[in-house]
Design a protein around this motif. Sequence first.
Motif, PDB file in Angstrom:
ATOM      1  N   SER A 124       1.117  -1.340  -0.003  1.00  0.00           N
ATOM      2  CA  SER A 124       0.037   0.026   0.035  1.00  0.00           C
ATOM      3  C   SER A 124       0.894   1.438  -0.011  1.00  0.00           C
ATOM      4  O   SER A 124       0.278   2.404  -0.640  1.00  0.00           O
ATOM      5  N   ASP A 125       2.254   1.016   0.368  1.00  0.00           N
ATOM      6  CA  ASP A 125       2.937   2.395   0.560  1.00  0.00           C
ATOM      7  C   ASP A 125       3.261   2.653  -0.930  1.00  0.00           C
ATOM      8  O   ASP A 125       3.766   3.793  -0.993  1.00  0.00           O
ATOM      9  N   ARG A 126       3.102   1.927  -1.830  1.00  0.00           N
ATOM     10  CA  ARG A 126       3.593   2.299  -3.314  1.00  0.00           C
ATOM     11  C   ARG A 126       2.369   2.579  -4.215  1.00  0.00           C
ATOM     12  O   ARG A 126       2.458   2.518  -5.346  1.00  0.00           O
ATOM     13  N   ILE A 127       1.088   2.705  -3.446  1.00  0.00           N
ATOM     14  CA  ILE A 127      -0.098   2.836  -4.310  1.00  0.00           C
ATOM     15  C   ILE A 127      -0.396   4.383  -4.108  1.00  0.00           C
ATOM     16  O   ILE A 127      -0.377   4.875  -3.132  1.00  0.00           O
ATOM     17  N   PRO A 128      -0.928   4.948  -5.325  1.00  0.00           N
ATOM     18  CA  PRO A 128      -1.388   6.439  -5.067  1.00  0.00           C
ATOM     19  C   PRO A 128      -2.146   6.478  -3.924  1.00  0.00           C
ATOM     20  O   PRO A 128      -3.350   5.953  -3.925  1.00  0.00           O
ATOM     21  N   LEU A 129      -2.184   7.524  -2.972  1.00  0.00           N
ATOM     22  CA  LEU A 129      -2.955   7.781  -1.831  1.00  0.00           C
ATOM     23  C   LEU A 129      -4.462   7.794  -1.951  1.00  0.00           C
ATOM     24  O   LEU A 129      -5.375   7.442  -1.379  1.00  0.00           O
ATOM     25  N   ASP A 130      -4.726   8.692  -3.094  1.00  0.00           N
ATOM     26  CA  ASP A 130      -6.251   8.990  -3.355  1.00  0.00           C
ATOM     27  C   ASP A 130      -6.964   7.731  -3.724  1.00  0.00           C
ATOM     28  O   ASP A 130      -8.030   7.608  -3.104  1.00  0.00           O
ATOM     29  N   LEU A 131      -6.124   6.902  -4.465  1.00  0.00           N
ATOM     30  CA  LEU A 131      -6.638   5.658  -4.972  1.00  0.00           C
ATOM     31  C   LEU A 131      -6.947   4.686  -3.792  1.00  0.00           C
ATOM     32  O   LEU A 131      -8.100   3.899  -3.795  1.00  0.00           O
ATOM     33  N   LEU A 132      -6.032   4.738  -3.115  1.00  0.00           N
ATOM     34  CA  LEU A 132      -5.944   3.908  -1.779  1.00  0.00           C
ATOM     35  C   LEU A 132      -6.963   4.052  -0.845  1.00  0.00           C
ATOM     36  O   LEU A 132      -7.768   3.503  -0.225  1.00  0.00           O
ATOM     37  N   ARG A 133      -7.342   5.469  -0.584  1.00  0.00           N
ATOM     38  CA  ARG A 133      -8.357   5.970   0.439  1.00  0.00           C
ATOM     39  C   ARG A 133      -9.794   5.651  -0.198  1.00  0.00           C
ATOM     40  O   ARG A 133     -10.615   5.347   0.748  1.00  0.00           O
ATOM     41  N   GLU A 134      -9.976   5.701  -1.568  1.00  0.00           N
ATOM     42  CA  GLU A 134     -11.193   5.522  -1.765  1.00  0.00           C
ATOM     43  C   GLU A 134     -11.649   4.036  -1.935  1.00  0.00           C
ATOM     44  O   GLU A 134     -12.733   3.442  -1.429  1.00  0.00           O
ATOM     45  N   TYR A 135     -10.563   3.298  -2.146  1.00  0.00           N
ATOM     46  CA  TYR A 135     -10.517   1.757  -1.898  1.00  0.00           C
ATOM     47  C   TYR A 135     -10.692   1.433  -0.682  1.00  0.00           C
ATOM     48  O   TYR A 135     -11.835   0.400  -0.324  1.00  0.00           O
ATOM     49  N   LEU A 136     -10.248   1.814   0.368  1.00  0.00           N
ATOM     50  CA  LEU A 136     -10.555   1.361   1.876  1.00  0.00           C
ATOM     51  C   LEU A 136     -11.892   2.103   2.372  1.00  0.00           C
ATOM     52  O   LEU A 136     -12.363   1.211   3.062  1.00  0.00           O
ATOM     53  N   ALA A 137     -12.176   3.410   1.866  1.00  0.00           N
ATOM     54  CA  ALA A 137     -13.653   3.721   2.463  1.00  0.00           C
ATOM     55  C   ALA A 137     -14.634   2.879   2.063  1.00  0.00           C
ATOM     56  O   ALA A 137     -15.591   2.554   2.568  1.00  0.00           O
ATOM     57  N   GLN A 138     -14.513   2.283   0.722  1.00  0.00           N
ATOM     58  CA  GLN A 138     -15.475   1.381   0.264  1.00  0.00           C
ATOM     59  C   GLN A 138     -15.513   0.175   1.108  1.00  0.00           C
ATOM     60  O   GLN A 138     -16.780  -0.444   1.304  1.00  0.00           O
ATOM     61  N   ASP A 139     -14.429  -0.504   1.211  1.00  0.00           N
ATOM     62  CA  ASP A 139     -14.236  -1.783   2.016  1.00  0.00           C
ATOM     63  C   ASP A 139     -14.846  -1.467   3.462  1.00  0.00           C
ATOM     64  O   ASP A 139     -15.607  -2.634   3.955  1.00  0.00           O
ATOM     65  N   VAL A 140     -14.350  -0.507   4.046  1.00  0.00           N
ATOM     66  CA  VAL A 140     -15.151  -0.440   5.410  1.00  0.00           C
ATOM     67  C   VAL A 140     -16.602  -0.184   5.449  1.00  0.00           C
ATOM     68  O   VAL A 140     -17.507  -0.761   6.228  1.00  0.00           O
TER      69      VAL A 140
END
Length: 666
Positions: free
Chosen positions: A141-157
Amino acid sequence: MKLLTLDVETTMNAPGDLDKAHPMHPDNYIVLLGTRITGQSGSQCYGPELWESNLYEQLYNNDFDFIVGCNISFDLLYMYPASLRIKHQLQSKRLWDIQIAEYLLTAQQSKYPSLDSMSVKYGLPVKDAAVTSYFDKGIGSDRIPLDLLREYLAQDVINTEQIALKQIEQATESGQLNLIISQMEALHCTTEMMFNGLNIDMDYYKNYAAEVAVTFADNEQKLKDSVATVVLDETLYPLDDVASPTQWSKLLFGGTKKVDTKEVVGLYKNGKVKTKKVTTEVKTSAFCDITPLDEWKSEKTGKVSVDEKVLTVIEKETKNKEVKEVVSTLLKHRDLTKQLTTYIQGLSKHVIHHKDEDAYSIHGRLNHVTTSTGRLSSSSPNLQNISNNPIKKVFTSRWGAQGCLIEFDFQQLEVAVLAHLTKDPQLIEDISTGKDIHTELYKDMFHVEPTKEERKWFKRLTFGLIYGAGAKTLADNAGCTLDVSKGFMEAFYSRYPGVQAWNEEIQIKASLDGMHHVADSGYELIKTWLHKSETSRIYCFKQYKNKYADSAYSSRPEYGYSPTELKNYPVQGLATGDIVPMMLGVLFRKFKDTVGVKLVNTVHDSILLDMVGNKEHIDKIIKEVTDVLNNTHLFYEKTFEKPLALKLSAGCSVGKNWFEMKERTI
């Protein structure tokens, strides 16, 4: 219902053969933590510097019904090493893992259900696959664009919370809520066990590995030399690969080999004979003097098996000294091969070096969602398959000479559960009065007290029958004749007629209550029977096609249930799927904050602790644990609102390592 749902996105920095995202490897950490409190809008995402303080505030200032996640032990194992206060707060709450809940709600049919598959089932949006493509490539995750990762994580939660709410409603309606909550308490315990891990004595490991490697090389050379001498006889199959089961089968029992010869086809112009190479197949003789049994042969290929069971019979019964020597050496070769590959090399892949403490440990996985009965399984590495092996000496106390390992195990657990389910009065009396049922059955059958060795092989018959085996399988596993196994079955059912009645009753129920279903491909020919136990666990039994049904001499129906599954699943499920996890949860609550006591592993009906202290202190803890386990019937009735037909009892062994354990009574 107030839930705190959480999920983490992490690095994937673990080296070698370890899972790249292994939560206990010191090079891995949380990149983003996502949380959501029921009723609040949206979800929150926190980076490495902020997640601990924000999560602690949420945990400390709210009373949650459950902490929710998907495969939540993974998330917890990332949080525990980072913050002791977070660990304390999380362990004081109840968990709801949507993966375990789904597994139970689907009668153990959904094994390792993914968040995506559950989202589809419950009508929720499926997340963008862009992030998972990074993970599939081993990119953390440290090498994934942060905006993309946040959106992905929010949907998971959000999806995880919505699934949990639907599951809690479904579990309440189906009466499975108590069972699921009990399993979640067990998850707290197994997560603690995975966090603590098992300490490894690397000095012993290196010495043992070297000894086994030398012994393996010497034995392999001895085996090759023996084979080379044997195959000088050209009537035998020319074995050249000691690791090939096919070649061993042909050498021991005969087969065919290819022989090249020259055939005259004419003359050259100069008068010389003209030939061509002709390859023919020639039958080879059997080296072994034991005629293979029909059950040793494959139904498809006719090839004779040379597995350990077959070789052991040959070693025991052969009259040929040369055959005995070769087979004995081959058995040792197989054992040493397993020592090297499965135990020594296999375990080494999972050792983590904690450099700050100069300590080595293995943090294996304890899996709740893999079996058809609810029994826990072990992986990465599998610590359930090294039951009585010297490699277990590598597992020692983390406290060195001042510490010890203590293993508690229920005595005759599955036999006691069988007595509870069948309500057989004689079986209940035998167990309640402390009689050894193997000895009693042996005396019923042979009218003499068994020796230690006689009881050992006879015990296989008892457990084999409990596991649902038929006469032939019993004979194979115990190494006795078919007549003896049939006689045993008669003795068992004569002494315990209630067991036979229960076995017959459950097969009749399956036949009558099983139903055909309409699948995607159309009407199913097989029936499915869903059986709900008194703990509300549901077992799913499916019919199989009878391989003998097409025979003109067979009166069996075309499809039928497996008698082994029908007899065994409810017993194994209640014993190691319901009772053992329930007691893991009880022990977790009692000892999670006890200094000098670590819960470190569980194997079927045993529980392993790592302890430090003097003899008086250790004896005190042993008594406390034993008292808890001996009162399992009270916890069972409180949890499932049903009484157990008899009290369970537990024993205890203590040792400096996991191999050299001695029984201890208090």
